[in-house]
Design an enzyme around this catalytic site. Sequence first.
Site, mmCIF file in Angstrom:
data_model
loop_
_atom_site.group_PDB
_atom_site.id
_atom_site.type_symbol
_atom_site.label_atom_id
_atom_site.label_comp_id
_atom_site.label_asym_id
_atom_site.label_seq_id
_atom_site.Cartn_x
_atom_site.Cartn_y
_atom_site.Cartn_z
ATOM 1 N N TYR A 110 0.856 -1.185 0.000
ATOM 2 C CA TYR A 110 0.000 0.000 0.000
ATOM 3 C C TYR A 110 0.888 1.229 0.000
ATOM 4 O O TYR A 110 1.911 1.263 0.679
ATOM 5 C CB TYR A 110 -0.873 0.016 1.264
ATOM 6 N N GLU A 198 -3.291 7.701 -4.019
ATOM 7 C CA GLU A 198 -3.224 6.394 -3.352
ATOM 8 C C GLU A 198 -3.017 5.284 -4.373
ATOM 9 O O GLU A 198 -3.677 5.269 -5.416
ATOM 10 C CB GLU A 198 -4.518 6.164 -2.571
#
Length: 387
Positions: A110, A198
């Site tokens: 992530y 993101e």
Amino acid sequence: MNLHEYQAKELFEKYGMPVSKRSLITNKENIEDALDQINFSDGCVAKVQAHTGGRGKVGGVKLCRSIEDVKVFVDQWLGKNIVTIQTDNEGLPVNVISLEELTNISKELYMSLVVDRGSKSISMIVSEAGGMNIEEVAETNPEKILKAQLNSDFKILEDEVAHIAKQLSLNESQSKEFNEIIDSCCRLFKDKDLSLLEINPLVITDKGHLHCLDAKINVDENALYRQEDLTVLRDASQEDQREYEAKQSDLSYVALDGNIGCMVNGAGLAMGTMDTIKLYDGEPANFLDVGGTATKERVSTAFQLILSDKNVKGILVNIFGGIVRCDLIAQGIIDAIKERSVDVPIVVRLQGNQSDYGKELLNQSGLNVIGEDSLQLAAQKIVELVR
Ligand code: GDP
Ligand code: MN
């Protein structure tokens, strides 16, 4: 303002970041065309394009092994709505489907850049627990969340990046790729006035390379005036319709869950009005600031917005006339009510400039509008009436 994944990936590409080759389907007739544009040897990944994450969990991201699989996916989604944990019950319309060349994953990481008010900086957040809900990881395994701050040059110190790469157990060539991705993300974030970038998951492929499998970008609304190339990427179909219309008319409107529509001039007064409604156990249906320079037209548009919300069972108008004249507001209210048949109770509080004249107009209008002088009484009244 959010971008679609495919739009974000186009930006990623421009900044030299590794993303999968893609093609878009916007109607059932161009499935074959879209398939021709990518390498489909082992299949592809079909991805619903909507302003939401959590698509994978509801079948909005699917591995397709055959052309038939793609057709089934398109039939299932195109023109329909997708409902995820991040949307409301209605979901968001699917007007575009992206087909991506298949990536074989060995690990999902992530990574994100966010404006972090706490540290008064932009923070990079990285985790080896990618692909999952990062909030959940932060709660259950906080040690798996790694953070670094961008300095005033929008860069992260080399040592810090090296340290994070080590904690992620990246080898030398992966660390180099990681470095390049971070560098690109930082430049992109700065150049395009982003508030969020993101990549979840940022994967390590079976061949050991880093690859951006998903892409989420949020652009700072307040900077759009100088980001013309991004402004055209706005997809109104993905936004709350009322909030979008309000924006077009320069009204600040935020939809809420309650049943008392609020029309107020000034953001502070609007907050105070909502607080007072809640104090008397009512629930506001919206925040709406018609602005310091409320005009008849703005009042009319505001009414239209409020009434288009099916949940609204009553309206509280709270106007403080400083520069704005209350009699003009009163006339705006009267016209708006006459224009469409309003069948919910309306309580109006007018104070300040020409308020006596405004109240007189309302009283003489013969309309079912209740005037109150104090905010407390007005709030109590509307709460009572919607019950
Ligand atoms: P989200 O669920 O809306 O966040 O959509 P993502 O783009 O993150 O996709 C969800 C999941 O699908 C990812 O976490 C991956 O596990 C999987 N996925 C997406 N693209 C590929 C791919 O090219 N290959 C493989 N094997 N899995 C993929
Ligand atoms: Mn994702």
